[in-house]
Design a protein around this motif. Sequence first.
Motif, PDB file in Angstrom:
ATOM      1  N   SER A 142     -54.036  39.007 -58.371  1.00  0.00           N
ATOM      2  CA  SER A 142     -54.787  37.901 -57.783  1.00  0.00           C
ATOM      3  C   SER A 142     -56.147  38.386 -57.286  1.00  0.00           C
ATOM      4  O   SER A 142     -57.149  37.691 -57.433  1.00  0.00           O
ATOM      5  N   HIS A 146     -57.760  36.742 -59.940  1.00  0.00           N
ATOM      6  CA  HIS A 146     -57.161  35.490 -59.480  1.00  0.00           C
ATOM      7  C   HIS A 146     -55.991  35.077 -60.378  1.00  0.00           C
ATOM      8  O   HIS A 146     -55.858  33.899 -60.744  1.00  0.00           O
ATOM      9  N   PHE A 174     -50.543  30.980 -52.192  1.00  0.00           N
ATOM     10  CA  PHE A 174     -51.838  31.291 -52.775  1.00  0.00           C
ATOM     11  C   PHE A 174     -52.985  30.899 -51.849  1.00  0.00           C
ATOM     12  O   PHE A 174     -54.054  31.511 -51.894  1.00  0.00           O
TER      13      PHE A 174
END
Length: 251
Positions: A142, A146, A174
Amino acid sequence: MPAPFDTLLFWLLAGIGVILTGISKSGFAGGAGVVAVPLLAFAVPLPLAAVIMLPVLLFMDIRTIHLYRKHASLATLKHLVPAAFVGIALGGSVMGMLSTAALELITGVISIVFASWQWISSSLQRFQQAGWFWGTVSGVTSTLIHAGGPPINVYFLGRNLPKLQWLGTAAVLFGVMNLTKVIPYSLNGFWELRLLLVSVLLLPAAWLGVQLGHGIQQRIGGDTFTRICRVLLMISGAGLVVKGLFFTSVV
């Protein structure tokens, strides 16, 4: 570093990537919408692509959390968030140390792996319950591009989470992760006013993607959308590997 934000190629790739990401975040827990950064990396250096997308993702997070927050599993979040923080710290360290060419190679390989996830995930079934492992991997991927959705979705699949609980837990997770990523991005000196302005201009596409995803998840299972994203991810991943190996130093 030059950033050709005035080119049609950039805005075309950015629009496609942001809309697909919005659809995926609000309709399919982010698992398919990892194509934005790999696509943008064809128009701008990869670190810039990641920075541009972070405010856009935070905007999407606000909307998806609003839609699904009541379905989030607090117990699952308590298990995953600490591991994700470790992964974000590791990803931030790697991002600050490696060259653009190295990051493109890593991103390309990660993209190809995630595009092939359907075929390799069966061999990882015995690890599906290891939340600390998938949380850490999600934090790393991430932070770099991402792309935290696929690792977390392997874990959710192993826990057999209901659809809405899956969406709600992913939305909150997230959101926390993306907000935390502001720290390593700041420490690495990536923020620039011009990048924030580009992010703001992409917010309408982000809103459209989230709205489309919310409607789509109520009507279809998402298999067709996921296949399209896998193809885009495979192509962009292979292109980034070639670009990192042969072209970055002369671009």
